[in-house]
Design a protein around this motif. Sequence first.
Motif, PDB file in Angstrom:
ATOM      1  N   TRP A   1       6.575 -53.470 -43.705  1.00  0.00           N
ATOM      2  CA  TRP A   1       5.681 -52.147 -43.028  1.00  0.00           C
ATOM      3  C   TRP A   1       4.510 -52.225 -44.127  1.00  0.00           C
ATOM      4  CZ3 TRP A   1       8.213 -48.240 -39.603  1.00  0.00           C
ATOM      5  CH2 TRP A   1       8.964 -48.861 -38.412  1.00  0.00           C
TER       6      TRP A   1
ATOM      7  N   TYR B   1      -0.110 -50.742 -44.474  1.00  0.00           N
ATOM      8  CA  TYR B   1      -0.717 -50.004 -44.177  1.00  0.00           C
ATOM      9  C   TYR B   1      -2.058 -50.372 -44.364  1.00  0.00           C
ATOM     10  CZ  TYR B   1      -3.213 -45.706 -42.007  1.00  0.00           C
ATOM     11  OH  TYR B   1      -4.381 -44.697 -41.341  1.00  0.00           O
TER      12      TYR B   1
ATOM     13  N   GLY C   1       6.010 -58.340 -32.229  1.00  0.00           N
ATOM     14  CA  GLY C   1       5.201 -59.669 -32.435  1.00  0.00           C
ATOM     15  C   GLY C   1       4.924 -61.045 -32.486  1.00  0.00           C
TER      16      GLY C   1
ATOM     17  N   ARG D   1       4.687 -62.520 -37.349  1.00  0.00           N
ATOM     18  CA  ARG D   1       3.032 -60.891 -37.515  1.00  0.00           C
ATOM     19  C   ARG D   1       3.352 -60.098 -36.589  1.00  0.00           C
ATOM     20  NH1 ARG D   1       0.495 -59.864 -41.662  1.00  0.00           N
ATOM     21  NH2 ARG D   1      -1.872 -58.499 -41.383  1.00  0.00           N
TER      22      ARG D   1
ATOM     23  N   THR E   1       2.872 -55.512 -35.347  1.00  0.00           N
ATOM     24  CA  THR E   1       3.595 -53.730 -34.671  1.00  0.00           C
ATOM     25  C   THR E   1       4.570 -53.590 -34.999  1.00  0.00           C
ATOM     26  OG1 THR E   1       2.522 -53.287 -33.244  1.00  0.00           O
ATOM     27  CG2 THR E   1       0.043 -53.995 -35.106  1.00  0.00           C
TER      28      THR E   1
ATOM     29  N   THR F   1       5.196 -49.097 -34.255  1.00  0.00           N
ATOM     30  CA  THR F   1       4.528 -48.023 -34.293  1.00  0.00           C
ATOM     31  C   THR F   1       5.777 -46.630 -33.911  1.00  0.00           C
ATOM     32  OG1 THR F   1       3.140 -49.286 -32.651  1.00  0.00           O
ATOM     33  CG2 THR F   1       3.508 -46.894 -32.453  1.00  0.00           C
TER      34      THR F   1
ATOM     35  N   THR G   1       0.547 -45.984 -35.708  1.00  0.00           N
ATOM     36  CA  THR G   1       0.797 -47.715 -36.250  1.00  0.00           C
ATOM     37  C   THR G   1       0.907 -49.169 -37.679  1.00  0.00           C
ATOM     38  OG1 THR G   1      -0.298 -47.796 -33.830  1.00  0.00           O
ATOM     39  CG2 THR G   1       0.622 -50.419 -35.273  1.00  0.00           C
ATOM     40  N   TYR G   2       2.174 -49.420 -38.115  1.00  0.00           N
ATOM     41  CA  TYR G   2       2.128 -50.246 -39.087  1.00  0.00           C
ATOM     42  C   TYR G   2       1.687 -51.600 -39.020  1.00  0.00           C
ATOM     43  CZ  TYR G   2       3.495 -45.906 -40.535  1.00  0.00           C
ATOM     44  OH  TYR G   2       3.659 -44.150 -40.732  1.00  0.00           O
ATOM     45  N   THR G   3       1.398 -52.282 -39.996  1.00  0.00           N
ATOM     46  CA  THR G   3       1.608 -54.139 -39.529  1.00  0.00           C
ATOM     47  C   THR G   3       2.553 -53.965 -40.169  1.00  0.00           C
ATOM     48  OG1 THR G   3      -0.896 -54.341 -40.329  1.00  0.00           O
ATOM     49  CG2 THR G   3       0.217 -56.435 -40.236  1.00  0.00           C
TER      50      THR G   3
END
Length: 284
Positions: free
Chosen positions: A198, A200, A250, A261, A263, A265, A271-273
Amino acid sequence: MKNSVIKILVISFGEKMLRIFNKTIRVKGVLTTDVILMSAFMLIFFISCGGGGGGGGGTDSSVSSENYEGEWLITRTPDPVTLDSNYSCNIHNESTYLSNITIDGNAATISIPDVATLNGTLNGSQCDYISSFEADGGNVSFEGTLELTSSTEFTGSGIFRYEIEDRYCEWVEDYHGTKEQNTQDCVSVVTGDWEFAWQYRGTTLLTFTGGQLRKSECYLAYDTDNIFSGELINSQWSGENTAQGFSFEGTFSGNPATSFRGTATTIDGVTYTMVGAQGVNQQF
């Protein structure tokens, strides 16, 4: 999370995953009911099925033990109202397990990858099961009933009990099994060792390592605790972990897919990648 390692720099979500910062930790250091309940599936499950007596409302009269054959998603839901304990004992949210059931006569083998192989004896649609084993310094026992309600579904309930020295914790939990049906298309994904992270604003905050990605039809699950699990539709993977308080979605890339890839939440709206890659020692 058996054998899995989480590396945390700094993050804040859920009630259970955070307590240590700037360290590498193994999420199995504290005896919790989550650990116990996972252990409950890491055993040989002895199922003795009663004959006669039949009937049961809602059961399809055409089903038989052969209908157990195939891929299943098994969900257990503890009932907090039934909790009986003489020490602090918390019941967590429901969990779903990916399994494969094979039949040989009246013998069944339930295989949950990286978790357990469960053996049982089948007789018609209804079975009584009982099991007892040692775990985390105490004793775990399981007793209850499962019943096929159709050729693609079963339900059940049972009593779960954990005892250690003079302490005990007991409750009732319900079970629901749904047979996986290959009714949708999904991409091929390389299974086995995967790592996820994760991020940010370009900084990696949390990594998930040491887990196995497993695929059954168009359903994917990561790690023995299924920290990430859900349906795969074409190349889109999504799911929700209610126990840890987040959802994710993703896209997989590659043919077969070796990267991911999307997200993630948290329940408080952060929300994080989310990125992932097949293999070990990934540099996210």
